[in-house]
Design a protein around this motif. Structure first.
Motif, PDB file in Angstrom:
ATOM      1  N   GLN A 162       1.290   6.111   5.755  1.00  0.00           N
ATOM      2  CA  GLN A 162       0.408   5.163   6.431  1.00  0.00           C
ATOM      3  C   GLN A 162      -0.843   5.021   5.585  1.00  0.00           C
ATOM      4  N   ILE A 163      -1.283   3.778   5.399  1.00  0.00           N
ATOM      5  CA  ILE A 163      -2.455   3.511   4.563  1.00  0.00           C
ATOM      6  C   ILE A 163      -3.570   2.872   5.387  1.00  0.00           C
ATOM      7  N   ASP A 164      -4.770   2.842   4.806  1.00  0.00           N
ATOM      8  CA  ASP A 164      -5.926   2.322   5.537  1.00  0.00           C
ATOM      9  C   ASP A 164      -5.851   0.811   5.718  1.00  0.00           C
ATOM     10  N   SER A 165      -5.345   0.115   4.679  1.00  0.00           N
ATOM     11  CA  SER A 165      -5.193  -1.347   4.735  1.00  0.00           C
ATOM     12  C   SER A 165      -4.319  -1.761   3.570  1.00  0.00           C
ATOM     13  N   ILE A 166      -3.809  -2.981   3.620  1.00  0.00           N
ATOM     14  CA  ILE A 166      -2.985  -3.479   2.522  1.00  0.00           C
ATOM     15  C   ILE A 166      -3.825  -3.590   1.251  1.00  0.00           C
ATOM     16  N   ALA A 167      -5.043  -4.079   1.388  1.00  0.00           N
ATOM     17  CA  ALA A 167      -5.915  -4.245   0.225  1.00  0.00           C
ATOM     18  C   ALA A 167      -6.372  -2.899  -0.328  1.00  0.00           C
ATOM     19  N   GLY A 168      -6.739  -1.986   0.573  1.00  0.00           N
ATOM     20  CA  GLY A 168      -7.237  -0.679   0.135  1.00  0.00           C
ATOM     21  C   GLY A 168      -6.142   0.215  -0.395  1.00  0.00           C
ATOM     22  N   ASN A 169      -4.999   0.227   0.293  1.00  0.00           N
ATOM     23  CA  ASN A 169      -3.826   0.989  -0.122  1.00  0.00           C
ATOM     24  C   ASN A 169      -4.133   2.472  -0.333  1.00  0.00           C
ATOM     25  N   GLU A 170      -4.970   3.036   0.528  1.00  0.00           N
ATOM     26  CA  GLU A 170      -5.302   4.464   0.461  1.00  0.00           C
ATOM     27  C   GLU A 170      -4.460   5.217   1.480  1.00  0.00           C
ATOM     28  N   ARG A 184       5.247   0.526  15.876  1.00  0.00           N
ATOM     29  CA  ARG A 184       4.085   0.708  14.999  1.00  0.00           C
ATOM     30  C   ARG A 184       3.616  -0.639  14.471  1.00  0.00           C
ATOM     31  N   THR A 185       2.312  -0.829  14.483  1.00  0.00           N
ATOM     32  CA  THR A 185       1.713  -2.041  13.908  1.00  0.00           C
ATOM     33  C   THR A 185       0.667  -1.663  12.866  1.00  0.00           C
ATOM     34  N   ASP A 186       0.825  -0.473  12.280  1.00  0.00           N
ATOM     35  CA  ASP A 186      -0.119   0.010  11.263  1.00  0.00           C
ATOM     36  C   ASP A 186       0.259  -0.541   9.885  1.00  0.00           C
ATOM     37  N   PHE A 187      -0.531  -0.138   8.883  1.00  0.00           N
ATOM     38  CA  PHE A 187      -0.252  -0.519   7.501  1.00  0.00           C
ATOM     39  C   PHE A 187       0.483   0.634   6.823  1.00  0.00           C
ATOM     40  N   PHE A 188       1.498   0.284   5.993  1.00  0.00           N
ATOM     41  CA  PHE A 188       2.330   1.321   5.395  1.00  0.00           C
ATOM     42  C   PHE A 188       2.560   1.074   3.907  1.00  0.00           C
TER      43      PHE A 188
END
Length: 220
Positions: free
Chosen positions: A86-94, A128-132
Motif C-alpha cells: 500500500q502506498i501513500d498516493s499514485i504520484a508519491g508512490n511511497e 479496498r479503495t487505497d493506493f497500491f
C-alpha cells in the motif's frame, strides 16, 4: 555483452558460423530460450534484479490485471508476481506497508492473508479503495533478431554472466544435433555455479551478509 556478442559466442561454441546447418531464426529461438532459463535462475535467487512495479487504485474486493500485466493485450506483461504494497498516493508512490499474501481464495476466506493473486485478478480479503504498488518481474523485451554488426541490443545488467546464455542456447543445438559436447557441458555447469555465487555473494557484498530476523530468536 549485447545480443550481437552473445549471438557470435553461441555460433562459435557450436562451430556453426553460417546458416548452412543452423538458420538465423533457429539460432534466435535457441538464444531466446537460453535467456528464459538464465532469467529463471536469476529471479529464483534474486527476483529484485528485474523488479519493476505497477501502481493502481483499489476498486473494491477485486482488481483486474487483465490488459495491464496479464492477458493477451497486456501492455507491461508480468512474468512473476513478487509483492503488493500500500502506498501513500499514485504520484508519491511511497510504501506504507506490504500486504500479507496467501496462495488462494480459500485461504483468504480463512483470514490467512490479506490478498491473493487469482487468475488475472488481485483479490482482497475485504473491499479496498487505497493506493497500491504491485511489484513484479516483467517479461523479457530483448529482441534476439538484433544481432547485426551495427546493432547494440541491450540484454540486462548482468553482463559478466551473459556467456551462460550462449551456453544454455547451445544445449538446444546439441539436442537437435543428437551429440553432447562434454567440454561444453562442463563449462555450462561451472557458469551456472558462477552465476548463483555472483547473485548470492558478489553483486551486493553487504547484502549477502544480512541475516533475516526470525521471531523465535527473540522469544523470551
Amino acid at each position: 555483452m549485447n545480443v550481437t556478442q552473445v549471438y557470435d559466442l553461441f555460433r562459435a561454441l557450436i562451430d556453426e558460423t553460417d546458416q548452412t546447418f543452423l538458420t538465423d531464426a533457429q539460432a534466435e529461438s535457441y538464444l531466446a530460450q537460453g535467456y528464459r532459463e538464465f532469467r529463471q535462475t536469476v529471479y529464483s535467487v534474486d527476483p529484485d534484479i528485474y523488479n519493476t512495479h505497477y501502481t493502481f487504485t483499489g476498486t473494491g474486493k477485486t482488481f483486474s490485471l487483465n490488459g495491464s500485466l496479464l492477458g493477451p493485450a497486456a501492455t507491461n506483461r508480468m512474468e512473476r508476481f513478487l509483492r503488493l504494497g500500500q502506498i501513500d498516493s499514485i504520484a508519491g508512490n511511497e510504501i506504507q506497508y506490504y500486504l500479507a499474501a496467501c496462495p488462494n481464495q480459500e485461504q483468504l476466506s480463512r483470514s490467512q492473508g490479506t490478498y491473493c493473486l487469482s487468475g488475472r485478478n488481485i483479490v482482497f480479503a475485504s473491499a479496498r479503495t487505497d493506493f497500491f504498488r504491485a511489484e513484479y518481474v516483467p517479461a523479457s523485451t530483448v529482441d534476439w533478431t538484433k544481432h547485426g554488426a551495427a546493432d547494440n541490443e541491450y540484454i540486462d545488467d548482468l553482463q559478466d554472466q551473459h556467456p551462460l546464455i550462449a551456453l544454455l542456447a547451445a544445449q538446444y543445438y546439441q539436442i537437435r544435433d543428437g551429440a553432447a559436447n562434454p567440454v561444453l557441458q562442463n563449462q555450462l555447469a561451472q557458469k551456472r555455479v558462477d552465476l548463483v555465487y555472483y547473485l548470492t555473494q558478489g553483486r551486493n557484498a553487504a547484502g549477502s551478509h544480512y541475516i533475516t530476523p526470525q521471531v523465535e530468536f527473540y522469544a523470551g
